[in-house]
Design a protein around this motif. Structure first.
Motif, PDB file in Angstrom:
ATOM      1  N   CYS A 260     -16.011  32.500 -39.233  1.00 46.48           N
ATOM      2  CA  CYS A 260     -14.770  32.875 -38.557  1.00 46.48           C
ATOM      3  C   CYS A 260     -14.812  34.337 -38.135  1.00 46.48           C
ATOM      4  O   CYS A 260     -15.628  35.128 -38.625  1.00 46.48           O
ATOM      5  CB  CYS A 260     -13.560  32.624 -39.465  1.00 46.48           C
ATOM      6  N   LEU A 261     -13.918  34.693 -37.229  1.00 45.24           N
ATOM      7  CA  LEU A 261     -13.778  36.080 -36.807  1.00 45.24           C
ATOM      8  C   LEU A 261     -12.925  36.839 -37.816  1.00 45.24           C
ATOM      9  O   LEU A 261     -12.092  36.241 -38.509  1.00 45.24           O
ATOM     10  CB  LEU A 261     -13.122  36.153 -35.427  1.00 45.24           C
ATOM     11  N   ASN A 262     -13.126  38.134 -37.863  1.00 53.67           N
ATOM     12  CA  ASN A 262     -12.297  38.949 -38.750  1.00 53.67           C
ATOM     13  C   ASN A 262     -11.081  39.459 -37.970  1.00 53.67           C
ATOM     14  O   ASN A 262     -10.843  40.661 -37.841  1.00 53.67           O
ATOM     15  CB  ASN A 262     -13.110  40.123 -39.310  1.00 53.67           C
ATOM     16  N   ASP A 263     -10.320  38.518 -37.436  1.00 60.06           N
ATOM     17  CA  ASP A 263      -9.121  38.879 -36.687  1.00 60.06           C
ATOM     18  C   ASP A 263      -7.880  38.514 -37.481  1.00 60.06           C
ATOM     19  O   ASP A 263      -7.958  38.150 -38.663  1.00 60.06           O
ATOM     20  CB  ASP A 263      -9.127  38.221 -35.307  1.00 60.06           C
ATOM     21  N   GLU A 264      -6.747  38.574 -36.852  1.00 60.08           N
ATOM     22  CA  GLU A 264      -5.473  38.343 -37.554  1.00 60.08           C
ATOM     23  C   GLU A 264      -5.385  36.943 -38.137  1.00 60.08           C
ATOM     24  O   GLU A 264      -4.785  36.741 -39.207  1.00 60.08           O
ATOM     25  CB  GLU A 264      -4.318  38.580 -36.572  1.00 60.08           C
ATOM     26  N   ASP A 265      -5.994  35.962 -37.448  1.00 61.07           N
ATOM     27  CA  ASP A 265      -5.889  34.566 -37.892  1.00 61.07           C
ATOM     28  C   ASP A 265      -7.150  34.054 -38.574  1.00 61.07           C
ATOM     29  O   ASP A 265      -7.189  32.884 -38.965  1.00 61.07           O
ATOM     30  CB  ASP A 265      -5.580  33.668 -36.682  1.00 61.07           C
ATOM     31  N   TYR A 266      -8.173  34.907 -38.708  1.00 61.57           N
ATOM     32  CA  TYR A 266      -9.486  34.417 -39.168  1.00 61.57           C
ATOM     33  C   TYR A 266      -9.891  33.204 -38.315  1.00 61.57           C
ATOM     34  O   TYR A 266     -10.168  32.110 -38.819  1.00 61.57           O
ATOM     35  CB  TYR A 266      -9.468  34.027 -40.656  1.00 61.57           C
ATOM     36  N   THR A 267      -9.909  33.404 -36.993  1.00 64.68           N
ATOM     37  CA  THR A 267     -10.175  32.320 -36.042  1.00 64.68           C
ATOM     38  C   THR A 267     -11.516  31.662 -36.334  1.00 64.68           C
ATOM     39  O   THR A 267     -12.554  32.328 -36.421  1.00 64.68           O
ATOM     40  CB  THR A 267     -10.180  32.858 -34.602  1.00 64.68           C
ATOM     41  N   ALA A 268     -11.497  30.351 -36.458  1.00 62.91           N
ATOM     42  CA  ALA A 268     -12.697  29.593 -36.847  1.00 62.91           C
ATOM     43  C   ALA A 268     -13.675  29.479 -35.680  1.00 62.91           C
ATOM     44  O   ALA A 268     -13.298  29.120 -34.570  1.00 62.91           O
ATOM     45  CB  ALA A 268     -12.311  28.216 -37.338  1.00 62.91           C
ATOM     46  N   ILE A 269     -14.934  29.804 -35.955  1.00 60.78           N
ATOM     47  CA  ILE A 269     -16.025  29.564 -35.017  1.00 60.78           C
ATOM     48  C   ILE A 269     -16.675  28.231 -35.344  1.00 60.78           C
ATOM     49  O   ILE A 269     -17.017  27.438 -34.475  1.00 60.78           O
ATOM     50  CB  ILE A 269     -17.072  30.699 -35.094  1.00 60.78           C
ATOM     51  N   PHE A 270     -16.833  28.013 -36.652  1.00 64.30           N
ATOM     52  CA  PHE A 270     -17.384  26.747 -37.154  1.00 64.30           C
ATOM     53  C   PHE A 270     -16.710  26.460 -38.486  1.00 64.30           C
ATOM     54  O   PHE A 270     -16.416  27.373 -39.267  1.00 64.30           O
ATOM     55  CB  PHE A 270     -18.897  26.853 -37.357  1.00 64.30           C
ATOM     56  N   ILE A 271     -16.468  25.184 -38.726  1.00 66.64           N
ATOM     57  CA  ILE A 271     -15.933  24.782 -40.025  1.00 66.64           C
ATOM     58  C   ILE A 271     -16.357  23.346 -40.294  1.00 66.64           C
ATOM     59  O   ILE A 271     -16.356  22.501 -39.390  1.00 66.64           O
ATOM     60  CB  ILE A 271     -14.396  24.938 -40.062  1.00 66.64           C
ATOM     61  N   HIS A 351     -19.075  38.367 -37.366  1.00 65.99           N
ATOM     62  CA  HIS A 351     -18.162  37.375 -37.917  1.00 65.99           C
ATOM     63  C   HIS A 351     -18.343  37.293 -39.434  1.00 65.99           C
ATOM     64  O   HIS A 351     -19.200  37.977 -40.008  1.00 65.99           O
ATOM     65  CB  HIS A 351     -18.375  35.999 -37.281  1.00 65.99           C
ATOM     66  N   ILE A 352     -17.520  36.476 -40.050  1.00 69.65           N
ATOM     67  CA  ILE A 352     -17.605  36.225 -41.494  1.00 69.65           C
ATOM     68  C   ILE A 352     -18.085  34.797 -41.690  1.00 69.65           C
ATOM     69  O   ILE A 352     -17.713  33.894 -40.935  1.00 69.65           O
ATOM     70  CB  ILE A 352     -16.227  36.407 -42.159  1.00 69.65           C
ATOM     71  N   GLU A 353     -18.908  34.573 -42.714  1.00 66.66           N
ATOM     72  CA  GLU A 353     -19.317  33.213 -43.060  1.00 66.66           C
ATOM     73  C   GLU A 353     -19.237  33.043 -44.565  1.00 66.66           C
ATOM     74  O   GLU A 353     -19.398  34.014 -45.327  1.00 66.66           O
ATOM     75  CB  GLU A 353     -20.730  32.913 -42.562  1.00 66.66           C
ATOM     76  N   GLY A 354     -18.965  31.809 -44.975  1.00 66.36           N
ATOM     77  CA  GLY A 354     -18.844  31.593 -46.418  1.00 66.36           C
ATOM     78  C   GLY A 354     -18.538  30.154 -46.786  1.00 66.36           C
ATOM     79  O   GLY A 354     -18.614  29.244 -45.952  1.00 66.36           O
ATOM     80  N   LEU A 355     -18.187  29.962 -48.063  1.00 63.40           N
ATOM     81  CA  LEU A 355     -17.873  28.649 -48.618  1.00 63.40           C
ATOM     82  C   LEU A 355     -16.549  28.728 -49.359  1.00 63.40           C
ATOM     83  O   LEU A 355     -16.235  29.753 -49.990  1.00 63.40           O
ATOM     84  CB  LEU A 355     -18.966  28.184 -49.576  1.00 63.40           C
ATOM     85  N   ILE A 356     -15.771  27.654 -49.277  1.00 61.80           N
ATOM     86  CA  ILE A 356     -14.495  27.564 -49.983  1.00 61.80           C
ATOM     87  C   ILE A 356     -14.522  26.311 -50.850  1.00 61.80           C
ATOM     88  O   ILE A 356     -14.799  25.207 -50.355  1.00 61.80           O
ATOM     89  CB  ILE A 356     -13.313  27.495 -48.993  1.00 61.80           C
TER      90      ILE A 356
END
Length: 384
Positions: A260-271, A351-356
């Protein structure tokens, strides 16, 4: 156009004023000294010119040659034409003309130079340029690179325009109908398919073709270009296979993989699709911004989550945080998120990437254990 009359002994019986002007020689001078007309011929052309004149005299034939002259220190191209005749005494003479064609010749030379340059450029291309006439479908042109792509001599291509379809991979033969359908409905076609070369090698090609019309709107030919895209196509196939394997791996993960982007909404690039099981929202809802990763964070945790993530990003460290999210049916779940920033060559965040992961059961167990522990403590205090 200058006019002259030449005797069999290479002397002039007559030269017109225009002939004199073109050659920059006075009439009486050339009549008295005919060699003056030879002297102005370019040195490189003199021997050939004299040889052709001798042959003409011997054979009593017509003369038609284009020769360079040097007049006023400038090279001029002249076309000289004459026909043999006999006078009343049976003596032969040649009545002819001389025409200055310098501008025409220069244009021809420039055109040929341009043509040669263009041919050199085309010859250096790896793409195949081709053109066939309509409606008789005769090959007008095929560039030499066709031999490299298909492994067949250029001459064979010039003789049979149907060769291109004969090399199409058996499993891709249906593309022929697609190409002609596109040509008839759109006037052009752009396709990709496999071919099998003369040596049996399988290649991928991009094929583009279009109809060409004359001023009356009548189709007169088809022009096209074929490009070997084997390397790019194999890379695409390898990437697709790699992405498929990665997707399968992600699908088996117990958590949600994201970028996701590090914007106000954490806009998803991939999920990953696991997000639907976790939150009830579909993957495309995040990709199309109908819902955001920021929006599912419980309001009580949003500021703290952002503060922690930004701090770790500034330090360019991986982060591990826990917080509550709200699902589509307003259930509250505890999640554990582990992520990191992805940076470009200039150390700028992309961007940011990770696992939840869903840790609700773990949190509930911890809460139960804490309650039990507190109860034990109270009992111990009462007994003491």
């Amino acid at each position: 156009m200058g006019i002259y009359k030449l005797r069999e002994d290479f002397t002039f019986a007559y030269v017109s004023p225009v002939w004199c002007r073109l050659n920059n020689i006075k009439e009486q001078d050339v009549l008295d000294h005919p060699h003056l007309a030879i002297n102005i011929i370019h040195p490189d052309d003199q021997d050939y010119f004299l040889q052709k004149n001798i042959e003409t005299l011997i054979q009593k034939s017509s003369f038609n040659e284009t020769t360079r002259f040097i007049i006023n220190n400038q090279i001029r191209w002249m076309r000289i034409q004459s026909k043999p005749h006999q006078d009343d005494q049976g003596k032969w003479f040649w009545f002819g003309t001389i025409t200055d064609i310098t501008e025409q010749k220069q244009a021809e030379i420039e055109f040929q130079q341009t043509k040669d340059q263009l041919q050199n450029v085309i010859s250096s291309l790896t793409e195949v340029l081709w053109s066939i006439s309509v409606p008789n479908f005769k090959v007008i042109y095929v560039s030499p690179s066709v031999e490299k792509i298909y492994g067949i001599p250029l001459k064979e291509w010039m003789e049979d325009y149907t060769l291109w379809s004969q090399f199409i991979h058996p499993e891709d033969q249906g593309i022929v109908d697609v190409i002609w359908q596109n040509m008839e409905t759109k006037g052009y076609s752009q396709t990709e398919y496999r071919i099998v070369t003369h040596e049996g090698e399988i290649k991928w090609v991009s094929s583009k073709a279009k109809y060409v019309q004359n001023e009356q709107g009548i189709i007169i030919r088809i022009d096209g270009i074929v490009t070997d895209i084997t390397e790019n196509q194999l890379i695409k196939i390898a990437l697709a296979e790699s992405e498929a394997r990665l997707k399968n791996l992600i699908d088996y993960l117990p958590g949600v993989a994201y970028q996701c982007l590090n914007d106000e909404d954490y806009t998803a690039i991939f999920i990953s699709d696991e997000i639907e099981r976790l939150t009830g929202y579909k993957t495309e809802d995040f990709i199309t911004n109908q819902i955001s990763l920021q929006a599912i964070i419980h309001p009580d945790y949003r500021n703290n989550v952002r503060k922690q993530i930004n701090q770790f990003l500034e330090e360019k460290k991986c982060f591990e945080i826990q917080y509550i999210i709200t699902t589509i049916d307003n259930q509250e779940l505890w999640v554990y998120e582990k992520g990191r920033g992805v940076y470009d060559r200039n150390a700028q965040l992309k961007h940011i990437e990770g696992l939840i992961f869903d840790i609700t059961k773990q949190k509930n167990t911890e809460t139960e254990l804490q309650n039990i522990n507190q109860q034990l403590i109270r009992k111990e205090q009462m007994l003491s």
